[in-house]
Motif scaffolding. Structure first.
Motif, PDB file in Angstrom:
ATOM      1  N   ALA A  30       0.834  -1.212   0.000  1.00  0.00           N
ATOM      2  CA  ALA A  30       0.000   0.000   0.000  1.00  0.00           C
ATOM      3  C   ALA A  30       0.869   1.262   0.000  1.00  0.00           C
ATOM      4  O   ALA A  30       0.393   2.346  -0.331  1.00  0.00           O
ATOM      5  N   LYS A  31       2.136   1.096   0.330  1.00  0.00           N
ATOM      6  CA  LYS A  31       3.028   2.276   0.357  1.00  0.00           C
ATOM      7  C   LYS A  31       3.508   2.659  -1.039  1.00  0.00           C
ATOM      8  O   LYS A  31       4.063   3.737  -1.238  1.00  0.00           O
ATOM      9  N   ASP A  32       3.340   1.752  -2.006  1.00  0.00           N
ATOM     10  CA  ASP A  32       3.891   2.026  -3.334  1.00  0.00           C
ATOM     11  C   ASP A  32       3.120   3.080  -4.103  1.00  0.00           C
ATOM     12  O   ASP A  32       1.885   3.139  -4.056  1.00  0.00           O
ATOM     13  N   VAL A  33       3.889   3.895  -4.820  1.00  0.00           N
ATOM     14  CA  VAL A  33       3.317   4.892  -5.736  1.00  0.00           C
ATOM     15  C   VAL A  33       3.879   4.536  -7.114  1.00  0.00           C
ATOM     16  O   VAL A  33       5.066   4.698  -7.373  1.00  0.00           O
ATOM     17  N   LEU A  34       3.014   4.003  -7.965  1.00  0.00           N
ATOM     18  CA  LEU A  34       3.456   3.534  -9.284  1.00  0.00           C
ATOM     19  C   LEU A  34       3.339   4.652 -10.307  1.00  0.00           C
ATOM     20  O   LEU A  34       2.257   5.233 -10.458  1.00  0.00           O
ATOM     21  N   ASN A  44      -3.906  -3.445 -12.072  1.00  0.00           N
ATOM     22  CA  ASN A  44      -4.357  -4.494 -11.149  1.00  0.00           C
ATOM     23  C   ASN A  44      -3.387  -4.703  -9.992  1.00  0.00           C
ATOM     24  O   ASN A  44      -3.797  -4.922  -8.846  1.00  0.00           O
ATOM     25  N   VAL A  45      -2.098  -4.648 -10.299  1.00  0.00           N
ATOM     26  CA  VAL A  45      -1.105  -4.857  -9.234  1.00  0.00           C
ATOM     27  C   VAL A  45      -1.237  -3.741  -8.184  1.00  0.00           C
ATOM     28  O   VAL A  45      -1.252  -4.000  -6.979  1.00  0.00           O
ATOM     29  N   SER A  46      -1.368  -2.504  -8.671  1.00  0.00           N
ATOM     30  CA  SER A  46      -1.536  -1.381  -7.736  1.00  0.00           C
ATOM     31  C   SER A  46      -2.814  -1.526  -6.921  1.00  0.00           C
ATOM     32  O   SER A  46      -2.829  -1.270  -5.710  1.00  0.00           O
ATOM     33  N   LEU A  47      -3.889  -1.924  -7.611  1.00  0.00           N
ATOM     34  CA  LEU A  47      -5.180  -2.062  -6.927  1.00  0.00           C
ATOM     35  C   LEU A  47      -5.121  -3.151  -5.852  1.00  0.00           C
ATOM     36  O   LEU A  47      -5.544  -2.940  -4.715  1.00  0.00           O
ATOM     37  N   VAL A  48      -4.581  -4.309  -6.228  1.00  0.00           N
ATOM     38  CA  VAL A  48      -4.524  -5.424  -5.272  1.00  0.00           C
ATOM     39  C   VAL A  48      -3.652  -5.048  -4.073  1.00  0.00           C
ATOM     40  O   VAL A  48      -3.978  -5.375  -2.933  1.00  0.00           O
ATOM     41  N   ALA A  49      -2.561  -4.320  -4.334  1.00  0.00           N
ATOM     42  CA  ALA A  49      -1.668  -3.936  -3.238  1.00  0.00           C
ATOM     43  C   ALA A  49      -2.272  -2.819  -2.387  1.00  0.00           C
ATOM     44  O   ALA A  49      -1.795  -2.553  -1.286  1.00  0.00           O
ATOM     45  N   GLY A  50      -3.289  -2.142  -2.926  1.00  0.00           N
ATOM     46  CA  GLY A  50      -3.890  -1.018  -2.194  1.00  0.00           C
ATOM     47  C   GLY A  50      -3.024   0.233  -2.270  1.00  0.00           C
ATOM     48  O   GLY A  50      -3.177   1.149  -1.465  1.00  0.00           O
ATOM     49  N   GLY A  51      -2.113   0.292  -3.250  1.00  0.00           N
ATOM     50  CA  GLY A  51      -1.222   1.438  -3.388  1.00  0.00           C
ATOM     51  C   GLY A  51      -1.852   2.556  -4.195  1.00  0.00           C
ATOM     52  O   GLY A  51      -3.065   2.562  -4.443  1.00  0.00           O
ATOM     53  N   SER A  52      -1.015   3.513  -4.614  1.00  0.00           N
ATOM     54  CA  SER A  52      -1.545   4.606  -5.430  1.00  0.00           C
ATOM     55  C   SER A  52      -0.735   4.713  -6.711  1.00  0.00           C
ATOM     56  O   SER A  52       0.310   4.071  -6.853  1.00  0.00           O
TER      57      SER A  52
END
Ligand code: MLC
Ligand code: AMP
Length: 512
Positions: free
Chosen positions: A195-199, A216-224
């Motif tokens: 969730a800490k990732d900012v892609l 999808n990877v960002s969504l599943v991780a809950g990141g932004s």
């Protein structure tokens, strides 16, 4: 009620008021705001009479709203069918007819051009623009943001992505909820997304890479995500300091390397750079490391399978290889003639099996049976070998395909059109190396006995039917195509003949 894909992608965003999308103008969309838009859109889909399983074709510019339509389809159980914004009306017509799409969302600007096509295909036409306006947005505006998520099974279809074919006819790859969930979860795991990732997201969202890998990877991780509407070098450089990760096609990385502003300082804080969709040259890999200290992680996938292999997050990221099969995915190399499994280092067909592998081509059982074996292995069309350490090397393609800037181009589709043009006897489309796009398209034409070919007129005819990125960057007239004893055009001879002499000229004309 259950909807595994909705839960996997959106479960961790419910009630979160922190930014989910950072836009180029400095504004943000929170996780909760995004879900509310998706909920309104899902209600609008229902108001239009769509039912779970119906296809929703979408050809709109990249925007938070465009991603929310994907979310709405997942929540309401419709099959999302994204289309490249470069596609021309004849190309769109084929996709609408073939898929039987119930709804077609396009940009207001193109509405007049596309109304007839949508009517012909029996699809409702609505508009959605990048600024959030349009007839679909109007409908959604008054709808509730609350939506009772549709009940779906993991094996139900989530998306239909068209991929061109060697026969010139595009095929709709049917992807189930489970295909998407299993791959996204695996990638989150192996690439350590959180969730800490900012892609930094500068890819289009109408293909596997930008939609299923990046989003999808960002969504599943809950990141932004820093959600940019296209790859613009200045904007990417400006936004990099706020990102932790970036995904791109090799052209993104060669363009960054061509700019002196891109240096170790600018990328110091980054956690991970990922490349895919086309081969990353070993020299780019090395130059990137020398400039930034970062080792690009290269992975390999395709529309029909999502991602198959990846270089390791921890461990050696080996230049010129696409890494090892992802957990839960089997990859084997087989003999082209016999189909027998080959040994390490032997070159053959790459075949893959796993929960990631699609369910077949939409209404094409024969084509599906040709490419999807009874034992579940998908015949990729890519040629490769597995080295003694288990790394997969892609060495070529058994399919006549060109990859230009990460877009796949199938020569047959262009040849069929060229052959219909006045005074054209026959044609061959070849790909030659290109410094910016990796490969680029060149058309070779043979005129009917003694006739003259009107090249500007031929180019104009192509413009009407073919997306711009598929257009030959050069058309050459020759007296006869080289053929082997079986009568097959020897494209390798054409490629070596024109490679050197053309690549310089084309570089000067199109490189940025
Ligand atoms: C644009 N043009 C291209 C092109 N992209 N020509 C050939 N190949 C391309 N890829 C043309 C335009 O038609 C236009 O032509 C001119 O180049 C400038 O257009 P542009 O829009 O300004 O180009 P630009 O923004 O620079 O786009 C280049 C790019 C873009 C590389 C940034 O193509 C891109 O984002 N590619 C990513 C594709 C992708 O996401 N692939 C993933 C597929 S999924 P003219 O003549 O009008 O000037 C997959 C599976 C997997 O493969 O493993 O991931
Ligand atoms: P698509 O049909 O658009 O999904 O493109 C899939 C094709 O892209 C694959 O079959 C490969 O030929 C190619 N591809 C994807 N990733 C890589 C990579 N890392 N290296 C080389 N080719 C790749």
């Amino acid at each position: 009620m259950s909807n595994p894909l909705f839960d996997a992608l959106f479960g961790q965003h419910i009630g979160k008021t922190t930014p989910f999308l950072h836009l180029a103008d400095g504004s943000t969309v929170s996780h909760e705001e995004f879900l509310q838009t998706a909920g309104r859109y899902a209600n609008a889909l229902n108001q239009l009479g769509l039912l779970p399983g119906d296809r929703v074709a979408v050809q709109v510019d990249k925007s938070p709203q465009a991603l929310a339509i994907y979310g709405a389809c997942v929540q309401a159980g419709m099959v999302f069918l994204p289309l490249n914004t470069a596609y021309t009306p004849p190309e769109i017509s084929y996709f609408l007819e073939d898929s039987g799409a119930k709804l077609f969302l396009c940009q207001s600007l193109l509405k007049d051009k596309l109304t007839g096509i949508a009517n012909q295909a029996g699809a409702i036409l609505k508009t959605l623009d990048a600024n959030g306006t349009g007839t679909f947005a109007d409908l959604a505006h008054t709808a509730s943001a609350e939506f009772a998520t549709a009940d779906r099974d993991g094996e139900d279809l989530a998306a239909l992505l068209y991929t061109s074919g060697t026969t010139g006819r595009s095929k709709g790859a049917m992807l189930s909820q489970n295909n998407l969930i299993s791959n996204a979860r695996t990638l989150v795991d192996v690439w350590k997304f959180s969730a800490k990732d900012v892609l930094l997201h500068a890819l289009p969202i109408f293909h596997t890479h930008g939609l299923f890998v990046a989003s999808n990877v960002s969504l599943v991780a809950g990141g932004s995500m820093i959600f940019l509407n296209r790859f613009d070098l200045d904007t990417v450089i400006e936004n990099l300091p706020r990102a932790t990760t970036m995904m791109g096609v090799p052209t993104f990385y060669t363009r960054l390397l061509d700019d002196p502003r891109f240096d170790a300082n600018l990328s110091e804080h980054m956690r991970l750079f990922i490349s895919g969709s086309a081969p990353l040259l070993a020299e780019t890999h090395t130059a990137f490391h020398s400039r930034t200290g970062h080792t690009i992680l290269e992975r390999y996938g395709m529309t029909e399978t999502n991602m198959n292999t990846s270089n390791p997050y921890e461990g050696e990221r080996r230049a010129g290889t696409v890494g090892k099969p992802l957990p839960g995915i089997e990859l084997r190399i087989t003999d082209l003639e016999t189909g027998n499994v080959l040994q390490a280092n032997e070159i053959g067909m790459i075949e893959v099996r796993g929960k990631n592998v699609f369910k077949g081509y939409w209404q094409m059982p024969k084509k599906t049976a040709e490419e999807l074996r009874a034992d579940g292995f998908f015949i990729s069309g890519d040629l490769g070998r597995i080295d003694s350490d288990g790394y997969v090397h892609i060495v070529g393609r058994n399919k006549d395909m060109i990859i230009s800037g990460g877009y796949n181009i199938y020569p047959k589709e262009i040849e069929l059109l060229l052959d219909q043009q006045q005074n054209v006897l026959e044609s061959a489309i070849i790909g030659i190396p290109h410094p910016d796009f990796g490969e680029t398209v060149v058309g070779i034409l043979v005129a009917k006995g003694g006739a003259t070919l009107d090249l500007p007129k031929i180019s104009e005819a192509l413009s009407k039917s073919l997306a711009r990125f598929k257009h030959p960057k050069k058309l050459i007239i020759i007296s006869e195509l080289p053929r082997n004893a079986m009568g097959k055009v020897q494209k390798n001879i054409l490629r070596s003949r024109y490679e050197r002499e053309l690549s310089e000229g084309i570089k000067n004309r199109v490189a940025k």
